[in-house]
Design a protein around this motif. Structure first.
Motif, short mmCIF file in Angstrom:
data_model
loop_
_atom_site.label_atom_id
_atom_site.label_comp_id
_atom_site.label_asym_id
_atom_site.label_seq_id
_atom_site.Cartn_x
_atom_site.Cartn_y
_atom_site.Cartn_z
N LYS A 1 -14.96 -1.28 -5.55
CA LYS A 1 -14.69 -0.62 -4.37
C LYS A 1 -13.61 0.20 -4.31
O LYS A 1 -12.61 0.05 -5.08
CB LYS A 1 -14.45 -1.73 -3.46
N LEU A 2 -13.89 1.46 -3.78
CA LEU A 2 -12.85 2.55 -3.71
C LEU A 2 -12.28 2.44 -2.08
O LEU A 2 -12.97 2.78 -1.33
CB LEU A 2 -13.36 3.88 -4.06
N SER A 3 -10.94 2.32 -2.14
CA SER A 3 -10.10 2.35 -0.73
C SER A 3 -8.99 3.38 -0.84
O SER A 3 -8.33 3.52 -1.62
CB SER A 3 -9.39 1.17 -0.55
N LEU A 4 -9.17 4.29 0.13
CA LEU A 4 -8.08 5.36 0.55
C LEU A 4 -7.01 4.58 1.45
O LEU A 4 -7.46 4.22 2.71
CB LEU A 4 -8.67 6.59 1.07
N VAL A 5 -5.81 4.70 1.12
CA VAL A 5 -4.90 4.34 2.07
C VAL A 5 -4.39 5.40 2.98
O VAL A 5 -3.95 6.49 2.44
CB VAL A 5 -3.62 3.91 1.21
N ASN A 6 -4.54 5.08 4.35
CA ASN A 6 -4.17 6.11 5.34
C ASN A 6 -2.55 5.85 5.55
O ASN A 6 -2.46 5.13 6.32
CB ASN A 6 -4.99 5.87 6.48
N HIS A 7 -1.89 6.67 5.07
CA HIS A 7 -0.32 6.28 5.03
C HIS A 7 0.16 6.81 6.52
O HIS A 7 1.47 6.75 6.98
CB HIS A 7 0.24 7.15 4.09
N PRO B 1 0.70 -1.30 -0.05
CA PRO B 1 0.05 -0.12 -0.05
C PRO B 1 0.85 1.30 0.17
O PRO B 1 0.34 2.32 -0.47
CB PRO B 1 -0.75 -0.12 1.40
N ASP B 2 1.97 1.15 0.28
CA ASP B 2 2.79 2.35 0.19
C ASP B 2 3.22 2.84 -1.28
O ASP B 2 3.70 4.09 -1.44
CB ASP B 2 4.05 2.26 0.95
N LEU B 3 2.56 2.09 -2.17
CA LEU B 3 2.96 2.52 -3.52
C LEU B 3 1.85 3.39 -4.20
O LEU B 3 1.97 3.85 -5.08
CB LEU B 3 2.96 1.18 -4.67
N PHE B 4 0.87 3.11 -3.54
CA PHE B 4 -0.63 4.04 -4.16
C PHE B 4 -1.41 4.53 -3.08
O PHE B 4 -1.27 4.37 -1.90
CB PHE B 4 -1.27 2.92 -4.66
N ASP B 5 -2.17 5.41 -3.23
CA ASP B 5 -3.03 6.15 -2.54
C ASP B 5 -4.38 5.97 -2.39
O ASP B 5 -5.29 5.70 -1.63
CB ASP B 5 -3.04 7.84 -2.60
N ILE B 6 -4.90 5.43 -3.67
CA ILE B 6 -6.15 5.01 -3.97
C ILE B 6 -6.38 3.68 -4.80
O ILE B 6 -5.66 3.54 -5.67
CB ILE B 6 -7.10 5.95 -4.65
#
Length: 581
Positions: A340-346, A316-321
């Protein structure tokens, strides 16, 4: 290349329905060998153009053995690639199948894909010929001689889809002046607009809109924030590659908005589409570091891509959505399955993924857009309630429910949407302005125009509406105080603020505001105080004043494009001038 018709290949594509393809820097055949895997079995390339160790992985993504044919788009350095894949029946010694792809590289200088799709019909024909006789390379050699770079490029100018549509702004207008006029200006649309060429990615725009439903709006807003966006799905990948193109097109800013933005720090007007990527692209994707300055366009961390390699979802560090596309077989079921849309909380460890949903305002806007496009499609008419209760739409907040109950009581139950008369009229008028481009295509003599043009024009207007409003707010605040500080602006004449409102609940997105400043760079020194965005401004942008995610979107947008800190007003439900919620 003077004679465009490829007679030796026998490709029966009328000249009137297909423009000449651009020159190619490489032509290659990728085959699957049961012992050595993917290999470049034949190639021709211009000097300095490398294909070995690159195109074989990009041209044959994971999962293609499950499909008969596919069309894959990808990007390699300064070139766009397109390959036609074929899974052809064969002897048992070859695992009952011959799997190969024939592709080309074209310069990216002519657009997001370098018009490479114009090679698609010919490449598909080449795969059929190659499958019949894999020892005959004459057709391939003839194709290379006909279209290799160095000849005369007879490709025609971009169509209105290829070239960003824009609004005309009068020279010398201030942002706050041009803002109001821009919303009612007509788009620059030609009287005659021919249909898109075969295999043009933008021809999938109606399908893209239907597939995502109201989710197309939060996805569009994420692209405006120049997030790193990854579509994850199954083979075939042609549809996902088209979606990458569609999103990059809808989230592009017209050049006419440049004068509204700071001259010293402007992110790319177009998102960077990478199209198909895989596990071999992980080192490359790792170079897009979101902590780097947005002022360096080469270091701009944003991109949009698609993949079938689920290994990428574990990084997940490679993308934001992350957009998880539903399996192909679900499209044949009775009910519609949305992505499904997922937002990564870095900012969390481990990194969490937050499910993104459309707002209630998005649901109403999407319904009206579908009604406007109904003349081009066979879709049934929808009502706002069709999507407002959908699981992909944010539920009503408790403060909105309280407000809705008050409106229902005040209107004796006649207003079932929970909107005041002023709010409803303002939203209808606002959506009508956005739909002006759609309605213009229904005039006599224009019924044969493609709906794709209307969709692009609609989002161009929406983008101009959002950026024009914010530019006006910032301009007023700076003019109101020599130091750059300001008082909140409220337009008392705006019907949408007849009652001031507030959101009491918090979205998880509000706890990661630092992401906006890290990607947008440092805030401008002359902004000694945050720019205040009023409820009236939110409504004028067409955003949901009740949605916490829309408030965060505005904060991040101002930070990214203007380098300013923004504070979105929490409006309140007031009764006789007293705040009750």
């Amino acid at each position: 290349m003077a004679d465009d018709s490829p007679k030796p290949l026998g490709i029966d594509v009328p000249r009137s329905s297909m423009e000449a393809p651009p020159g190619i820097a490489a032509l290659f055949v990728i085959s699957f060998d049961i012992r050595t895997g993917y290999i470049v079995s034949w190639k021709r390339n211009a000097p300095g153009v490398d294909v070995e160790g690159v195109v074989e992985y990009k041209s044959l993504p994971s999962g293609l053995h499950n499909v008969t044919e596919d069309l894959i788009y990808f990007v390699h350095e300064q070139y766009a690639g397109i390959s036609a894949f074929l899974n052809h029946p064969a002897a048992e010694s070859e695992r009952n199948a011959k799997m190969f792809a024939i592709g080309v590289l074209v310069p990216l200088s002519t657009g997001r894909l370098g018009k490479s799709w114009r090679h698609a019909p010919r490449l598909k024909e080449l795969t059929q010929k190659y499958a019949e006789n894999m020892s005959d390379m004459q057709s391939l050699s003839e194709y290379w001689d006909a279209y290799r770079i160095g000849g005369t490029d007879t490709s025609s100018p971009d169509s209105p889809i290829d070239s960003p549509l824009s609004l005309r702004f009068r020279p010398g207008e201030r942002p706050d002046q041009s803002r109001n006029r821009a919303f009612s200006d007509a788009l620059v649309l030609d009287t005659f607009r021919p249909a898109l060429t075969p295999f043009h990615p933008a021809s999938s725009l109606p399908e893209f809109m239907d597939s995502f439903g109201p989710l197309i709006f939060p996805l569009y807003r994420a692209a405006l924030l120049r997030k790193r966006i990854l579509f994850m799905g199954e083979a075939p990948v042609h549809g996902a590659c088209n979606y990458v193109y569609d999103l990059s097109l809808l989230a592009s800013l017209p050049n006419s908005l440049l004068h509204l933005l700071p001259t010293d720090r402007t992110p790319p007007l177009r998102p960077r589409p990478l199209f198909n990527v895989g596990i071999h692209d992980i080192p490359y994707l790792s170079t897009f570091d979101p902590s780097r300055s947005i002022q360096d366009l080469e270091a701009d961390p944003s991109w949009i891509a698609c993949s079938t390699d689920t290994v990428l979802t574990m990084k997940p560090d490679l993308f934001d959505i992350l957009i998880t596309l539903p399996p192909t077989h679900t499209q044949q079921t009775a009910g519609h399955t949305f992505p499904k849309l997922s937002l990564v909380n870095h900012s969390t460890t481990p990194q969490q993924q937050i499910n993104l949903k459309a707002t209630q305002r998005d649901a109403r806007r999407y319904t009206m857009l579908r009604r406007g496009l109904r003349q081009f499609t066979d879709t049934d008419e929808d009502t706002a309630s069709t999507y407002s209760s959908s699981p992909v739409v944010e539920p009503l907040s408790w403060t909105r429910l309280a407000y809705t109950s008050f409106i229902w009581w005040a209107s004796a139950g006649e207003n079932r949407d929970g909107l005041s008369e002023e709010e409803e009229e303002a939203q209808i008028e606002q959506d009508s302005r956005l739909l002006a481009s759609v309605e213009s295509l229904s005039h006599p003599g224009r019924n044969d125009q493609p709906p794709e043009i209307a969709i692009v024009a609609y989002f161009r207007r929406l983008t101009s509406q959002i950026f024009g409003t914010l530019a006006g707010v910032i301009a007023r605040s700076d003019e109101g105080d020599e130091s750059g500080c300001h008082e909140p602006y409220v337009d008392d004449d705006d019907a949408s603020v007849s009652m001031s409102r507030s959101i009491g609940d918090e979205s998880p997105l509000l706890r990661q505001r630092s992401g906006a400043s890290s990607q947008g760079g440092s805030m401008r020194e002359n902004a000694c105080e945050a720019v205040t965005i009023s409820v009236a401004d939110m409504a004028e942008m067409g955003l949901d004043v009740w949605s916490a995610t829309d408030r965060v979107f505005v904060e991040e947008l101002v930070a990214l494009w203007w380098g300013r800190e923004a504070r979105v007003d929490c409006a309140r439900i007031r009764c006789c001038g007293i705040s009750v919620l």
